[in-house]
Motif scaffolding. Structure first.
Motif, PDB file in Angstrom:
ATOM      1  N   THR A   1      -3.103  -1.481  -3.441  1.00 26.07           N
ATOM      2  CA  THR A   1      -1.983  -2.038  -3.264  1.00 26.07           C
ATOM      3  C   THR A   1      -1.368  -2.520  -4.082  1.00 26.07           C
ATOM      4  O   THR A   1      -2.430  -3.403  -4.937  1.00 26.07           O
ATOM      5  CB  THR A   1      -3.158  -3.231  -2.007  1.00 26.07           C
ATOM      6  OG1 THR A   1      -3.384  -2.417  -0.911  1.00 26.07           O
ATOM      7  CG2 THR A   1      -2.079  -4.039  -1.738  1.00 26.07           C
TER       8      THR A   1
ATOM      9  N   ALA B   1       0.615  -1.028  -0.365  1.00 25.77           N
ATOM     10  CA  ALA B   1      -0.295   0.232   0.005  1.00 25.77           C
ATOM     11  C   ALA B   1       0.993   1.794   0.049  1.00 25.77           C
ATOM     12  O   ALA B   1       1.052   1.980   0.735  1.00 25.77           O
ATOM     13  CB  ALA B   1      -1.115   0.039   1.614  1.00 25.77           C
TER      14      ALA B   1
ATOM     15  N   VAL C   1      -0.585  -4.919   3.193  1.00 25.46           N
ATOM     16  CA  VAL C   1      -1.977  -4.717   3.136  1.00 25.46           C
ATOM     17  C   VAL C   1      -2.306  -3.988   4.270  1.00 25.46           C
ATOM     18  O   VAL C   1      -2.295  -3.747   5.542  1.00 25.46           O
ATOM     19  CB  VAL C   1      -2.493  -6.373   2.914  1.00 25.46           C
ATOM     20  CG1 VAL C   1      -4.025  -6.072   2.973  1.00 25.46           C
ATOM     21  CG2 VAL C   1      -1.514  -6.595   1.329  1.00 25.46           C
TER      22      VAL C   1
END
Length: 289
Positions: A201, A164, A258
């Motif tokens: 992401t 991310a 993530v």
């Protein structure tokens, strides 16, 4: 009421200073080299080092709120612990610490483990702090832009779990908002953690596809050769740091970065605007060439 920014001449520190000045804060910058301190006239500049206790005591005098940022160096952990102890000694009860996301998972990566250790100290000492946990900086990829454009590959081994990626300008702005929230509170606020992430992401193949679109020609993702990545890094950084970065990339591949549920929405609300995307970053990087 003064906000002290450490690491003020670095990529993130400069963004924090700029955002605080824009909001009318009383800012003091701690720098090792005053020749690099080209800040607005309203910013107070103090020379010092995070291992020099006397210079820290001088810099922290009269400070109400601290932004603590430590560079990736062999003694990063020691620097942070000294700074926080001196802050406590100086009576500073408002702190924003720049940590890293997933420090509790990337346990074998030196600079992640160090930052997570500092987080534990903050918690155990019952310090009033916001712990900012950024994901991978988009700006890191400025160092490999020439490889992308000249060789047609995206060389960072970031794997297929997804990162991310976050823009350092967004990090700086969130940090400034949190510093001012703590600075302006009538009482010291309790411990809080904020993950700093981007809106998407992205896998290695995703990033290569973005560069393909931005450049208008095929950019490939060659895969996850972390050993070759380490050897490449050793050309322009110390061996310990190159190995640290290799270990990090191996965790990118096995763990990813993530965000947790609600992270993007929380940051969007905090900033009052959408987070900057990797596509915007790549487009700006090409435009500035």
């Amino acid at each position: 009421m003064t906000i002290l920014v450490t690491g003020a001449t670095g990529t993130v520190g400069r963004q924090v200073v700029e955002q605080l000045v824009k909001r009318g804060a009383d800012v003091r910058a701690l720098v090792r080299d005053t020749s690099k301190a080209n800040f607005p006239a309203s910013v107070g500049v103090v020379q010092g080092d995070l291992l020099d206790v006397d210079s820290l005591r001088n810099a922290f005098s009269g400070v109400s709120t601290l932004f603590l940022l430590n560079a990736v160096v062999p003694d990063e952990y020691t620097q942070a612990l000294i700074a926080l102890n001196i802050a406590q000694e100086a009576g500073i009860k408002r702190i924003v610490y720049l940590s890293v996301i997933h420090g509790d998972r990337y346990v074998n990566v030196p600079h992640f483990a160090g930052k997570y250790g500092v987080e534990r100290m903050i918690e155990q000492m019952d310090l009033n702090a916001t712990i900012l946990r950024p994901a991978y900086f988009m700006g890191n990829d400025l160092t490999i832009k020439d490889v992308v454009t000249e060789y047609g590959i995206y060389p960072m081994p970031i794997g297929s779990k997804g990162l991310a990626m976050v823009d350092t300008r967004d990090i700086g702005e969130v940090a400034a908002i949190e510093l001012l929230r703590r600075e302006q509170s009538a009482v010291p606020l309790p411990l809080e953690r904020i993950n700093l992430v981007g809106p998407d992401t992205l896998t290695g193949s995703d990033v290569a596809a973005i560069w393909t679109d931005v450049l208008g020609r095929k950019i490939a993702y060659p895969g996850d050769d972390t050993a070759a990545f380490e050897q490449s890094l050793r050309q322009f950084m110390p061996s310990w740091m190159a190995f640290d970065m290799r270990l990090m990339s191996e965790r990118f591949i096995t763990e990813g970065m993530v965000p947790e549920a609600g992270d993007v929405e929380r940051l969007t609300t905090l900033l009052g605007r959408p987070l900057r995307s990797y596509r915007e970053f790549a487009t700006d990087a090409v435009a500035s060439t």
